[in-house]
Design a protein around this motif. Structure first.
Motif, PDB file in Angstrom:
ATOM      1  N   ARG A   1       0.845  -1.199   0.000  1.00 47.94           N
ATOM      2  CA  ARG A   1       0.000   0.000   0.000  1.00 47.94           C
ATOM      3  C   ARG A   1       0.879   1.247   0.000  1.00 47.94           C
ATOM      4  NH1 ARG A   1      -1.980   3.844   3.428  1.00 47.94           N
ATOM      5  NH2 ARG A   1      -4.041   4.675   2.868  1.00 47.94           N
ATOM      6  N   TRP A   2       1.867   1.273   0.879  1.00 49.23           N
ATOM      7  CA  TRP A   2       2.769   2.428   0.937  1.00 49.23           C
ATOM      8  C   TRP A   2       3.475   2.623  -0.401  1.00 49.23           C
ATOM      9  CZ3 TRP A   2       3.607   6.291   4.347  1.00 49.23           C
ATOM     10  CH2 TRP A   2       4.727   7.093   4.129  1.00 49.23           C
ATOM     11  N   LEU A   3       3.982   1.542  -0.972  1.00 49.69           N
ATOM     12  CA  LEU A   3       4.714   1.636  -2.228  1.00 49.69           C
ATOM     13  C   LEU A   3       3.810   2.128  -3.353  1.00 49.69           C
ATOM     14  CD1 LEU A   3       7.669   0.924  -3.024  1.00 49.69           C
ATOM     15  CD2 LEU A   3       6.780  -1.221  -3.947  1.00 49.69           C
ATOM     16  N   SER A   4       2.585   1.640  -3.391  1.00 49.18           N
ATOM     17  CA  SER A   4       1.682   2.029  -4.478  1.00 49.18           C
ATOM     18  C   SER A   4       1.276   3.490  -4.377  1.00 49.18           C
ATOM     19  CB  SER A   4       0.439   1.139  -4.478  1.00 49.18           C
ATOM     20  OG  SER A   4      -0.362   1.360  -3.332  1.00 49.18           O
ATOM     21  N   LEU A   5       1.170   4.016  -3.165  1.00 53.38           N
ATOM     22  CA  LEU A   5       0.754   5.408  -2.983  1.00 53.38           C
ATOM     23  C   LEU A   5       1.917   6.388  -2.979  1.00 53.38           C
ATOM     24  CD1 LEU A   5      -1.950   5.119  -0.145  1.00 53.38           C
ATOM     25  CD2 LEU A   5      -2.331   5.280  -2.615  1.00 53.38           C
TER      26      LEU A   5
END
Length: 258
Positions: free
Chosen positions: A169-173
């Protein structure tokens, strides 16, 4: 045309389909620039993939959201989740967020809109059905950065391990980065580029590598990344890419002196 419309509906549901069945226009970060979004949409009948960051910049964030809602409700577009849009979503559903000047301005413009209540509820609705990423071989679209585990699931809800889900999630955002010793914004890093497998092209927004044109990068195994954010709403221009032909188009705002 009926066949194409059915294909686009299936794409919105996340099924992997051959790219030749899905003529797409991938649109980079809009950041509150309604004229730019209007140009990207009106100059093609392709299905629009919005890479996110619709808000927090430009001249009229409410108008951008209004148009995005219409596109998504008509099945004309698919929205990818992003850090700025995610923060607006959390603010609108009552979660505590630290609103900087850009988000404060966005919220003020929404509140001042004639349809403020409807606009807020509509954005919450479309964001909740937005995609974490979209895989249409041989292309992969995500706002921030790529990880090979994203290829195994159509979204975060299919990632069983909580720690890995939070990481993706962090990487995608927010993409990849390390702490800034001066206490400012994280310093971007690009180790994720090496993880792109052969014959895959990852198209991202989020990171302004150039305000003039998209930036293309290849790794040692011939995986490729395209950085599509060229600073729209932040003094740059809006860039989009049509697939599968990979034609690049742009909206260049008039200079103040023009």
């Amino acid at each position: 045309m009926k066949y194409l419309n059915r294909a686009l509906v299936r794409a919105g549901q996340g099924l992997h389909m051959p790219i030749m069945d899905l003529p797409l226009r991938i649109v980079g970060d809009v950041h509150g620039a309604p004229a730019a979004l209007a140009r990207a949409v009106s100059t093609s009948d392709r299905h629009i993939i919005l890479l996110g960051d619709l808000i927090d910049g430009g001249t009229d964030n409410a108008s951008v959201l209004r148009r995005a809602v219409r596109l998504l409700d008509r099945g004309r577009a698919t929205l990818i989740r992003s850090n700025h849009d995610d923060k607006l979503y959390r603010a609108l559903i009552g979660r505590q967020v630290k609103a900087g000047p850009a988000l404060q301005r966005t919220l003020q413009q929404i509140e001042a809109a004639r349809d403020a209540a409807h606009l807020k509820s509509s954005f919450v609705r479309i964001y909740e059905r937005a995609r974490d990423w979209l895989y249409v071989p041989p292309y992969f679209m995500v706002h921030g950065a790529f990880h090979p585990d994203m290829l195994t699931a159509e979204g975060l809800d299919q990632i069983g391990d909580r720690k890995q889900r939070d990481f993706l999630r962090w990487l995608s955002l927010f993409a990849e980065g390390r702490a800034n010793p001066d206490g400012g914004l994280p310093i971007r890093t690009y180790g994720w580029l090496d993880s792109i497998p052969v014959d895959l092209t990852v198209i991202v927004g989020h990171d302004i590598r150039s305000r003039q044109s998209p930036v293309f990068k290849r790794n040692a195994q011939d995986g490729r990344a395209v950085f599509l954010d060229t600073g729209c709403g932040k003094g740059g221009r809006l860039t989009w890419m049509d697939l599968p032909d990979e034609t690049v188009g742009q909206f260049v705002p008039r200079s103040k002196s023009a």
